[in-house]
Each structure stands twice: as C-alpha cells, then as structure tokens.
Design an enzyme around this catalytic site. Structure first.
Site, PDB file in Angstrom:
ATOM      1  N   LYS A 191       0.884  -1.178   0.000  1.00  0.00           N
ATOM      2  CA  LYS A 191       0.000   0.000   0.000  1.00  0.00           C
ATOM      3  C   LYS A 191       0.911   1.215   0.000  1.00  0.00           C
ATOM      4  CE  LYS A 191      -4.120   1.880   0.292  1.00  0.00           C
ATOM      5  NZ  LYS A 191      -5.081   1.830  -0.834  1.00  0.00           N
ATOM      6  N   ASP A 223      -5.368  -3.211  -2.342  1.00  0.00           N
ATOM      7  CA  ASP A 223      -6.807  -3.150  -2.657  1.00  0.00           C
ATOM      8  C   ASP A 223      -7.073  -3.647  -4.070  1.00  0.00           C
ATOM      9  OD1 ASP A 223      -5.396  -0.905  -3.485  1.00  0.00           O
ATOM     10  OD2 ASP A 223      -6.972   0.536  -3.002  1.00  0.00           O
ATOM     11  N   ASP A 251      -6.940 -15.852   2.763  1.00  0.00           N
ATOM     12  CA  ASP A 251      -8.305 -16.364   2.945  1.00  0.00           C
ATOM     13  C   ASP A 251      -9.115 -16.158   1.676  1.00  0.00           C
ATOM     14  OD1 ASP A 251      -7.888 -17.059   5.646  1.00  0.00           O
ATOM     15  OD2 ASP A 251      -9.914 -16.391   6.195  1.00  0.00           O
TER      16      ASP A 251
END
Ligand code: IPM
Ligand code: MG
Length: 356
Positions: A191, A223, A251
């Site tokens: 990020k 993102d 996940d």
C-alpha cells in the site's frame, strides 16, 4: 531417514485431521523406509484448560527441538472470552516467532475435479487457478508495539506496523526463489500510496529485481490485488506481501477454489525446521463428528516432507494419492458433489493410505 515431528493437534477438528495425516505419514514411512518419531504437544484451548496458558515453556522447547512441526488448528468459542495474552491464537504467534518461521507459503490450487465448487464463473476460473502467496509471518502489525490507554476520558488503542529492511529482504528472497521454481512471475503487494512501511517494502524489493532478472516482477496495491483475485486470478503466479495483507488475501485466495478444507500451508525459517498446517480453522461446529476434511492436513504433511525433509518423491506420492482418491469420486461433506461418494474424516484418511 529418522525424523522427530512435534504434533500439535490443537482444538476442534484438529485432533481428527491430524490423526489422519499421521496415518498417511506412517504409511509413507513404511513404504520408503523412514522412521518418524512423534512428540505430542498441547497447544491452544486444550493447553489453556490443562495448564492455564496456550502453550507451556516445556512444550515450546519440544517444538524447537523437533525436526518439524505438524499443526491441526487452535481456538473455539469456549476460549473467546480469555484475556488477550492467553488466547489460543497467542500460542500460534509465539511458535511462529520462537521458531523464526518468517516465511509462510500458502498455495491455492484449483483441483480440476472440484472446479464446480469454485464460486467464480467457469470463464473466470479459465484454465485453473494455481497461485502461491508468500506471507511475511513474524513482523509487521502482528508483533509491533501496541497499547490501549485512556486519553481525554476515552480509551484509545494503537497497533503499529514496523518493518526493517532485513525483514523485507529475506522474505523477498524466499519469494523470488519460489517464483524461480514455478512460472517465474512475482507480484509484490503493498500500500505504497499511503504507508511508509510499504514504501520501504517496495524500495527493498526493487533492490532484488536485478539479482533475479529472470523473474518477471511487478508491484501491485493491496486493494487492487483483492479485486484482481476475483476478476482474473489466472494472472497471478507468486504473490509476496506483509503479514496482515497476507492473512487477508490468503483467505480470499483459498476460497477461489471453493474448498478451503483442501488447502495446506508451510511456515519456514532460515533452517530446515518448519511448521505445517491446513489453512482452515478448528471448525468447532463439526468437531468430534467424523465430518472434517483431512486432506488439507494430509497435503500439509506432504509439504513437510518436501520442504523440511527433502523427500520430494514421498511428497509426490501423497499428492498423487489425494488426486486419485478425488478422481475416484470420494468426497468429504464440504466438497461433496452429485454422483460422488461421501466419506467421513477417518474413511477419507483410509482411502489416501490405500492409494499409497
Ligand atoms: C492464519 C490465522 C492466524 C493469523 C490467527 C489464528 C492468529 O488467521 O494463520 O491465517 O492471523 O495469522
Ligand atoms: Mg488467517
């Protein structure tokens, strides 16, 4: 070869799935002439119940002295109200830190036999999903200084995410080396448009690019990565990222295959000792009912043989046996499909053993 394995069955379905993985390891030992010694270690909720702490110093020492560690899963609603420093998850973080397991490899592979279990449309899944997340595991916000204090009459909580160059460089090297052994494509996730740690991360990765010129490297924001994983997962081969981003993205990635119960993982140090565990949790709702899918743990045992013991042939044998069992239409409840044969945890373990 003779190896000592610390066996951390843990909570919920942990003991059931680990039991099946040990059956498979025993079969491998018999077939290939190895001896595996198992040392049982309580970890998580079961250790809190017995000793009042999620792992004792003696048990931590057993893990440190073993050639590798096999873990089921820890935690459950019973221990949710424990104070932060004795939660079951604390033990997991402590083992990672104490054993220096800084590199967490989380492969996500769509088994063609289970393609219809993916929540993605067939045209998105395309030729299959086969990616690997390399997650930094002993740094960042999980281990940075933290506090909860009273400021102007209200509580303020702070977590911090420190990263040093050497931590970034060593996980970067693992990622580049891993990419070299696969399709030579590496995306580093950060990020950097907002965080200082990410800017250092990116700059440190860029220093490695020249050394690994044979690997096609790119930077991608976290993102955007979350979006691209759903939009076009086939574009990725190896992804490398910091601790918390890796927790979240792995996940997400595992669910692309529709079968989190199938996914193994390896946590590696700079030596040969590693910890191997399925990426799913302790599933307390089905614990003790012989319903759990042991394949994620069995495939984790295969990773142990491959990465910690350099037993590539033995690891291949386990992975092939799992493929054959799936080809023959055997399924546990979580991956059940019409026309297949549903098995419990033990019977699934038996099938893998039978195919070895
Ligand atoms: C994982 C888990 C752990 C983590 C928890 C149980 C502490 O979610 O291995 O991904 O956040 O690392
Ligand atoms: Mg997680």
């Amino acid at each position: 070869m003779e190896k000592t394995i610390a066996v951390l069955r843990g909570d919920g379905i942990g003991p059931e799935i680990v039991g099946e993985a040990l059956k498979v390891l025993n079969k491998v030992a018999e077939k290939f002439g190895h001896t595996f010694h198992y040392k049982d270690v309580d970890i998580g909720g079961c250790s809190i119940d017995k000793y009042g702490v999620p792992i004792t110093d003696e048990n931590m020492a057993v893990c440190k002295n073993a050639d590798s560690v096999l873990l089921g899963a820890v935690g459950g609603p019973k221990w949710d109200s424990c104070p932060a420093n004795i939660r079951p998850e604390k033990a997991l973080l402590a083992v990672r830190k104490e054993l220096g397991l800084f590199a967490n490899l989380r492969p996500t592979k769509l088994f063609p036999q289970l393609a219809s279990a993916s929540p993605l449309k067939p045209e998105v899944v395309g030729n299959g999903i086969d990616l690997l997340i390399v997650r930094e595991l002993t740094g960042g916000i999980y281990f940075g200084p933290r506090k909860t204090e009273e400021v102007d009459g209200e509580k303020v909580a702070t977590d911090t995410m420190p990263y040093s160059e050497h931590e970034i460089e060593r996980i970067g090297r693992v990622a580049f080396e891993t990419a070299r052994k696969r399709n030579k494509k590496l995306a580093s996730v950060d990020k950097a448009n907002v965080l200082d740690t990410s800017r250092l991360w990116r700059a440190t990765m860029h220093k490695l690019v020249e050394e690994y010129a044979d690997v096609e490297y790119s930077d991608i924001l976290v993102d955007n990565t979350a979006m691209q994983l759903i939009k076009n997962p086939g574009q990725f081969d190896v992804l490398v990222t910091e601790n918390m981003f890796g927790d979240i993205l792995s996940d997400e990635a595992s669910m692309l295959t529709g079968s989190i119960g199938m996914m193994p993982s390896a946590s590696l140090s700079s030596g040969t000792c590693g910890m191997y565990e399925p990426i799913h949790g302790s599933a307390p709702d089905i614990a003790g009912q012989d319903k759990a899918n042991p394949l994620g743990t069995i495939l984790s045992a295969a990773m142990m043989l491959r990465y910690s013991f350099s037993m590539a042939q033995e690891a291949d044998a386990i992975e092939n046996a799992v493929q054959q069992v799936l080809n023959e239409g055997y399924r546990t409840g979580d991956i059940m499909q019409p026309g297949c044969t549903q098995l419990g945890c033990v019977a699934m373990g038996d099938q893998v053993v039978a195919h070895l």
